[in-house]
Design a protein around this motif. Structure first.
Motif, mmCIF file in Angstrom:
data_model
loop_
_atom_site.group_PDB
_atom_site.id
_atom_site.type_symbol
_atom_site.label_atom_id
_atom_site.label_comp_id
_atom_site.label_asym_id
_atom_site.label_seq_id
_atom_site.Cartn_x
_atom_site.Cartn_y
_atom_site.Cartn_z
ATOM 1 N N GLN A 1 -2.946 -10.856 1.375
ATOM 2 C CA GLN A 1 -2.543 -11.573 2.592
ATOM 3 C C GLN A 1 -3.328 -11.064 3.803
ATOM 4 O O GLN A 1 -3.781 -11.850 4.637
ATOM 5 C CB GLN A 1 -1.053 -11.396 2.859
ATOM 6 C CG GLN A 1 -0.166 -12.166 1.908
ATOM 7 C CD GLN A 1 1.288 -12.089 2.365
ATOM 8 O OE1 GLN A 1 1.659 -12.611 3.407
ATOM 9 N NE2 GLN A 1 2.118 -11.444 1.569
ATOM 10 N N LEU A 2 -3.492 -9.741 3.878
ATOM 11 C CA LEU A 2 -4.226 -9.166 5.010
ATOM 12 C C LEU A 2 -5.694 -9.590 4.959
ATOM 13 O O LEU A 2 -6.309 -9.916 5.974
ATOM 14 C CB LEU A 2 -4.122 -7.636 4.988
ATOM 15 C CG LEU A 2 -2.718 -7.070 5.219
ATOM 16 C CD1 LEU A 2 -2.695 -5.564 5.024
ATOM 17 C CD2 LEU A 2 -2.223 -7.426 6.627
ATOM 18 N N GLN B 1 -0.959 2.248 3.987
ATOM 19 C CA GLN B 1 -0.578 0.995 4.650
ATOM 20 C C GLN B 1 0.103 0.032 3.682
ATOM 21 O O GLN B 1 -0.187 0.014 2.485
ATOM 22 C CB GLN B 1 -1.836 0.348 5.233
ATOM 23 C CG GLN B 1 -1.530 -0.732 6.269
ATOM 24 C CD GLN B 1 -2.786 -1.309 6.895
ATOM 25 O OE1 GLN B 1 -3.657 -0.561 7.323
ATOM 26 N NE2 GLN B 1 -2.889 -2.620 6.921
ATOM 27 N N SER B 2 1.009 -0.793 4.204
ATOM 28 C CA SER B 2 1.614 -1.900 3.436
ATOM 29 C C SER B 2 2.214 -1.424 2.126
ATOM 30 O O SER B 2 2.014 -2.047 1.091
ATOM 31 C CB SER B 2 0.555 -2.964 3.126
ATOM 32 O OG SER B 2 -0.042 -3.420 4.290
ATOM 33 N N SER C 1 7.481 -7.429 4.588
ATOM 34 C CA SER C 1 6.483 -7.689 5.623
ATOM 35 C C SER C 1 7.164 -7.990 6.949
ATOM 36 O O SER C 1 6.811 -7.442 7.977
ATOM 37 C CB SER C 1 5.617 -8.890 5.236
ATOM 38 O OG SER C 1 4.802 -8.568 4.147
ATOM 39 N N ASP C 2 8.127 -8.891 6.886
ATOM 40 C CA ASP C 2 8.833 -9.278 8.103
ATOM 41 C C ASP C 2 10.241 -9.710 7.709
ATOM 42 O O ASP C 2 10.505 -10.888 7.458
ATOM 43 C CB ASP C 2 8.093 -10.432 8.793
ATOM 44 C CG ASP C 2 8.842 -10.905 10.040
ATOM 45 O OD1 ASP C 2 9.828 -10.254 10.428
ATOM 46 O OD2 ASP C 2 8.441 -11.931 10.617
ATOM 47 N N GLU D 1 0.472 -11.526 10.360
ATOM 48 C CA GLU D 1 -0.931 -11.769 10.708
ATOM 49 C C GLU D 1 -1.489 -12.957 9.912
ATOM 50 O O GLU D 1 -2.235 -13.786 10.440
ATOM 51 C CB GLU D 1 -1.741 -10.497 10.402
ATOM 52 C CG GLU D 1 -3.167 -10.494 10.893
ATOM 53 C CD GLU D 1 -3.279 -10.570 12.401
ATOM 54 O OE1 GLU D 1 -2.311 -10.224 13.093
ATOM 55 O OE2 GLU D 1 -4.356 -11.003 12.881
ATOM 56 N N LYS E 1 0.383 -7.850 -0.445
ATOM 57 C CA LYS E 1 0.098 -7.694 0.982
ATOM 58 C C LYS E 1 -1.395 -7.537 1.222
ATOM 59 O O LYS E 1 -1.915 -7.992 2.237
ATOM 60 C CB LYS E 1 0.807 -6.467 1.521
ATOM 61 C CG LYS E 1 2.281 -6.600 1.365
ATOM 62 C CD LYS E 1 3.050 -5.896 2.407
ATOM 63 C CE LYS E 1 4.502 -6.260 2.176
ATOM 64 N NZ LYS E 1 4.721 -7.355 1.207
ATOM 65 N N GLU F 1 3.145 -11.809 5.545
ATOM 66 C CA GLU F 1 2.528 -10.967 6.573
ATOM 67 C C GLU F 1 2.362 -11.789 7.860
ATOM 68 O O GLU F 1 1.718 -12.854 7.838
ATOM 69 C CB GLU F 1 1.154 -10.476 6.107
ATOM 70 C CG GLU F 1 1.208 -9.369 5.075
ATOM 71 C CD GLU F 1 1.683 -8.037 5.673
ATOM 72 O OE1 GLU F 1 1.195 -7.670 6.752
ATOM 73 O OE2 GLU F 1 2.545 -7.389 5.056
ATOM 74 N N GLY G 1 4.232 -2.869 -2.021
ATOM 75 C CA GLY G 1 3.627 -4.047 -1.402
ATOM 76 C C GLY G 1 2.400 -4.572 -2.127
ATOM 77 O O GLY G 1 1.977 -5.699 -1.891
#
Lengths: 437, 437
Positions: free
Chosen positions: A304-305, A105-106, A111-112, A123, A301, A121, B271
């Motif tokens: 951030q998550l 993941q990530s 991210s965007d 989210e 990331k 991120e 990331g």
């Protein structure tokens, strides 16, 4: 050091002892309320937590962590604002903030890519907006969110974004005394030709553009602040790291051009290194993003998550408390802890004549929906009488604090962390009382 | 653009088609070997992965991600080196690299206050040392490890640590053409009075101290490098982001004063933003740590813990492969993927006369214990004939690359990412062949 009459000392010791008793009773009430959770925690939540952090010097780099028992020999380090006091709350929350990240993941830098801040991120951005709406401490509508590796990186990004690369001289960066001790070194360590530390905002009289850093509530002294220079060509950065209900009444939703927040002081997750900026001007947000791209090619990331999940849990706890009369929210819990600590500190300070503290007025907190106290994350302690260097004086008693000099102020003051472990904090209260007797 | 005879085009198309067939067969063999794992992944591992990243400009900030089907209209963005090609491996590893972080963990600023780098997670440091020992690409004995928010932050930390704050002039920072395109902007964006971009190391002739950035294998062209200025008062930073077995033969254990690595190119976890420096001199390590303290007050603990788990899985995969003849190690897997891609690229380039690529000599890889190929993470493609601006030419065919100009080199060259998704890469190969016909 002034010698105090024995009678006076005993009286003050009694006051301190009573204050400690009150604290213990209060804490037992908390423990009772949370008994079921605590049992699951395997006895973690004993009244005094094991000491976490003892550091022999004022530099981050020279820190050492020791597990010492109490007593006068132990070095009590309250120099840094390491927010370890909230750990107990998060243990009690069990798995609600546990994050699981699979290895695949990530992995991407991105991210965007449709967002100005392409490493933000979605989210995390969503939970930032939600939390501000729940707490009511900041307007988020029509704002760009820029995530940073802590708010430190965002302060530098803001200086970069607000300065003019074609200006003949670096722009002056000012803040009113006492200012956050790292502002001068953060501004000047790169010897940047874009911006330069200009000192105390109260005495700043240079013509032309300037950047004023406004910290409110202020680090180190906890007072609510507004900008002081107020000239045209002034660019403001509002550092609202402490504008949360446990530290100060939330009396309005901040609505400035460039505002900084951080998880380290709001939820206590300093190790995540996550901060965020709310930015009105898209061009400023773009330049801040460019800074972070050149500085670190984005922001972790993983953090951030994790931060998204922590902020979500805080918002959930607030909404559940309100809607169902359920468990205490994070802010109610942390407000009570800070309240206790400030009561103990004031009792210890009042037990002698060596020290003094500022008095704060209370105010109506829109979030708590009650009159609430100002109870800063740092105490700005003054040594009275003939003690000119308060930091040295306390260091002689093995209490490490940060001198007022580092904040552009008098060495009669020191800054003391109010958010350390229970163990360290209680030993500090004990030591402060002993010194005065 | 030169028009080619139809016969030639057909022959080259056939070669390309055969190469694609070889690739597909090879991939099917892989899929067969890993069938059980793949079934669990719910059919993720189809031959062409869904496109992940399509970006319409050369700036990070202007990126957009689109899911388009193939065809000549699709923009193929191979400008960035986003290492998404390894995601499939990590999916196949299942839970081995999944990390679980409870809400109360790693809240403090501090990881190991007894270490010079007080925010370095001991578990991460341990796995860095282990991986270098397993791969044999760096000496770790008597080195200080400094962790950074990616190796970008460590490059800046190194410039700060190696420059003299009392020098009359900023120290020159040089690197041989073609150098990593971000070196000039990273060095100069703060207009630092400590250090200043000095351009091509090959033509640098200024007296006095200088810092030379030596990237090996080099980004963009993949060649093994050594320092070129070689004067006294030279301070060297070795950026070995690509010194891993999938990209180049590991012929020696690097043993320089200051060496940088990063997880983004070694394991593909861009990331995470985690890099590390191996530093001989304790004072330099201290200054680098100070830089990171002032820049971001440390590095995400979450990412360090996750990186530790990923590096551990890589080391485990290497040791298991060797000891039990078990599953393919990460490096064997990634070596084969890179090998395939380079075969396809060379076949596509050879199918016409418009483009050319460098030739690399193979060498004995101590890690793979075999003669191995140089197969860089970027292709350094040259446009032949009268195409002077290769980046514009390819952009005209909706292939986004980075111009040689950005690397201090000729616009006849472009840098192309070789580590993007299968889908993007295969469409690029297809497009390149079509252009030549």
């Amino acid at each position: 050091m002034a010698k105090l009459p024995a009678m006076l000392s005993l009286r003050h010791l009694l006051i301190l002892s009573l204050a400690v008793n009150v604290s213990l009773v209060l804490r037992m009430v908390y423990e009772g309320e949370q008994g079921e959770t605590n049992k699951k925690m395997g006895g973690y939540n004993r009244i005094f937590q094991k000491s976490r952090l003892v550091i022999p010097s004022t530099s981050f780099a020279n820190s050492t962590r020791k597990d010492c028992s109490g007593g006068m020999d132990k070095i009590i380090n309250l120099d840094h604002g390491d927010p370890t006091m909230y750990e107990r709350f998060w243990r009690q929350m069990g798995d609600r903030t546990t994050i699981i990240i699979p290895g695949w993941q990530s992995m991407s830098y991105f991210s965007d890519p449709t967002s100005i801040c392409w490493f933000l991120e979605p989210e995390f951005a969503k939970e930032v907006v939600r939390l501000h709406n729940v707490v009511g401490n900041a307007v988020t509508q029509d704002r760009h969110i820029v995530v940073g590796t802590g708010s430190s990186q965002l302060i530098l990004a803001a200086l970069y974004a607000l300065s003019n690369p074609n200006a003949a001289q670096p722009i002056s960066v000012v803040s009113a005394v006492p200012y956050y001790s790292s502002y001068p070194s953060m501004t000047d360590y790169q010897k940047s030709g874009l911006y330069k530390w200009g000192g105390d905002a109260d005495t700043f009289d240079k013509d032309g553009p300037y950047i004023e850093l406004v910290t409110s509530p202020n680090n180190p002294d906890g007072f609510t602040r507004e900008s002081v220079v107020n000239r045209n060509q002034g660019l403001l950065v509002h550092d609202l790291a402490y504008y949360w209900p446990q530290y100060t009444p939330i009396s309005f939703a901040s609505d400035y051009d460039l505002t900084l927040f951080t998880v380290s002081k709001s939820t206590g997750h300093a190790g995540m290194r996550i901060g965020w900026a709310l930015v009105k001007d898209g061009e400023v947000a773009k330049k801040m993003t460019k800074f972070i791209e050149l500085n670190t090619i984005g922001v972790s990331k993983d953090s951030q998550l994790r931060a998204a999940k922590v902020l979500k849990t805080v918002s959930d706890s607030c909404e559940e408390e309100n809607s169902q009369g359920g468990e205490e929210s994070f802010f109610k819990y942390s407000y009570k802890m800070m309240e206790q600590r400030w009561k103990l500190l004031r009792a210890a300070v009042d037990s002698g004549d060596l020290f003094s503290l500022s008095e704060f007025s209370s105010g109506f907190c829109n979030f708590l929906n009650q009159e609430s106290e100002t109870q800063p994350a740092f105490a700005w302690l003054k040594c009275e009488g003939d003690i000119e260097d308060c930091e040295s004086f306390l260091r002689g008693h093995k209490i490490l604090t940060r001198s007022g000099k580092q904040f552009g102020a008098s060495p009669k003051y020191v800054r003391i962390s109010m958010v350390d472990t229970d163990d360290n904090f209680m030993q500090f209260i004990d030591r402060l009382s002993t010194i005065q007797n």
